[in-house]
Motif scaffolding. Structure first.
Motif, mmCIF file in Angstrom:
data_model
loop_
_atom_site.group_PDB
_atom_site.id
_atom_site.type_symbol
_atom_site.label_atom_id
_atom_site.label_comp_id
_atom_site.label_asym_id
_atom_site.label_seq_id
_atom_site.Cartn_x
_atom_site.Cartn_y
_atom_site.Cartn_z
ATOM 1 N N UNK A 34 0.787 -1.230 0.000
ATOM 2 C CA UNK A 34 0.000 0.000 0.000
ATOM 3 C C UNK A 34 0.815 1.275 0.000
ATOM 4 N N UNK A 35 2.077 1.176 -0.407
ATOM 5 C CA UNK A 35 2.970 2.336 -0.379
ATOM 6 C C UNK A 35 3.866 2.365 -1.615
ATOM 7 N N UNK A 36 4.518 3.499 -1.815
ATOM 8 C CA UNK A 36 5.566 3.673 -2.814
ATOM 9 C C UNK A 36 6.709 4.449 -2.178
ATOM 10 N N UNK A 37 7.880 4.395 -2.798
ATOM 11 C CA UNK A 37 9.030 5.189 -2.357
ATOM 12 C C UNK A 37 9.717 5.783 -3.581
ATOM 13 N N UNK A 38 10.676 6.645 -3.345
ATOM 14 C CA UNK A 38 11.484 7.208 -4.418
ATOM 15 C C UNK A 38 12.889 6.615 -4.336
ATOM 16 N N UNK A 39 13.371 6.067 -5.452
ATOM 17 C CA UNK A 39 14.704 5.489 -5.548
ATOM 18 C C UNK A 39 15.439 6.174 -6.686
ATOM 19 N N UNK A 40 16.595 6.751 -6.387
ATOM 20 C CA UNK A 40 17.376 7.463 -7.410
ATOM 21 C C UNK A 40 16.529 8.503 -8.143
ATOM 22 N N UNK A 41 15.770 9.270 -7.368
ATOM 23 C CA UNK A 41 14.952 10.381 -7.874
ATOM 24 C C UNK A 41 13.767 9.941 -8.736
#
Length: 285
Positions: free
Chosen positions: A164-171
């Motif tokens: 139920x989530x997302x993140x930012x990886x390398x912009x």
């Protein structure tokens, strides 16, 4: 504090640039005392939430304390039946360093999925357990996976999963469910120490043996991989600045002998003090 400034200050290259022994710290450099989330005696400060059961019901005594260890066991199950369990500490945190010492033991429960063999997790920035529905499988959260090897094949540890989530990886916004770390494999029943540095909605690092094995930022609600939740609890795009910490039950028995947290919130407005404190905490043996 600006995100780019913070990430630069806490990058992998600078985070471990100094090594300071606890004996050399002056009185002015006192470190925060660890908060023992697991007191070694009971789980009164924790709330169980097991799929197909109501919040607070510790079905089949899944989570128990024996011999000073917090144990996850399935001897009361006829079949695991996707009864994913989560044990939430009583209060949310925002800025902290979490340290967990664990080991996998015994055999997987009957009915456990293949991917869940020697698989558990520390759920970060999780939703309030009181808001989880009876049939919900996972809390909306960021998961730091705890994984064990089979003695032969490679299997990275401290991976990321995003129910139920997302993140930012390398912009870039990362929307797949899981992301592997760059760790070695941890075989057998040895005790493993996993650390998670969580700084609000800015940066999260997974750390093993003093090395950052995975790093990402801007955790936020979004995506899928969570079922039977209350739609009111899933506002996609909402930044995750704090949340509850959970320990996971996914069908393989596991022991925890330490679950401790260093609260870093007093330092979040002082970038230099924050970095210095983190350096010293991570350099301690």
């Amino acid at each position: 504090m600006k995100l780019k400034t913070l990430i630069a200050a806490l990058s992998i290259g600078t985070l471990f640039s100094c090594s300071v022994s606890s004996q050399s710290l002056s009185k002015a450099d006192k470190l925060p005392k660890p908060i023992q989330l697991f007191n070694g005696k009971d789980i009164k400060d924790w709330t169980p939430k097991i799929r197909l059961h109501e919040v607070g019901e510790n079905y089949a005594n899944t989570f128990r304390v024996e011999d000073g260890l917090l144990k996850v066991r399935y001897d009361g199950y006829d079949n695991f039946n996707q009864q994913y369990g989560h044990l939430a500490f009583k209060k949310p945190y925002s800025y902290y360093l979490l340290r967990v010492e664990y080991r996998f033991v015994d055999q997987q429960s009957k009915g456990g999925e293949g991917w869940a063999w020697r698989n558990s997790g520390a759920m970060l920035h999780g939703q309030d357990p009181k808001t989880m529905l009876k049939d919900q499988d996972f809390p909306i959260s960021i998961e730091g996976q705890l994984l064990g090897g089979d003695g032969k094949n490679e299997r990275t540890n401290s991976n990321l999963c995003t129910p139920g989530t997302n993140v930012v990886v390398n912009d870039k916004l990362f929307t797949p469910h899981c992301l592997s770390s760059k760790s070695k494999t941890y075989h057998g029943d040895e005790w493993v120490t996993a650390e998670f540095l969580v700084l609000g909605d800015s940066i999260i690092q997974h750390i093993l043996d003093g090395q950052v094995v995975l790093e990402y930022n801007k955790p936020q609600i979004g995506g899928g991989n969570v079922s039977n939740f209350d739609p009111a609890q899933k506002t996609d795009g909402k930044a995750l600045t704090e949340g509850y910490i959970y320990l996971q039950s996914e069908s393989h028995p596991i022991d925890f002998r330490k679950v401790e947290l260093y609260d870093l919130s007093p330092y979040k407005t002082d970038q230099n003090k924050l970095k210095s404190t983190i350096d010293k905490l991570l350099s301690r043996k």
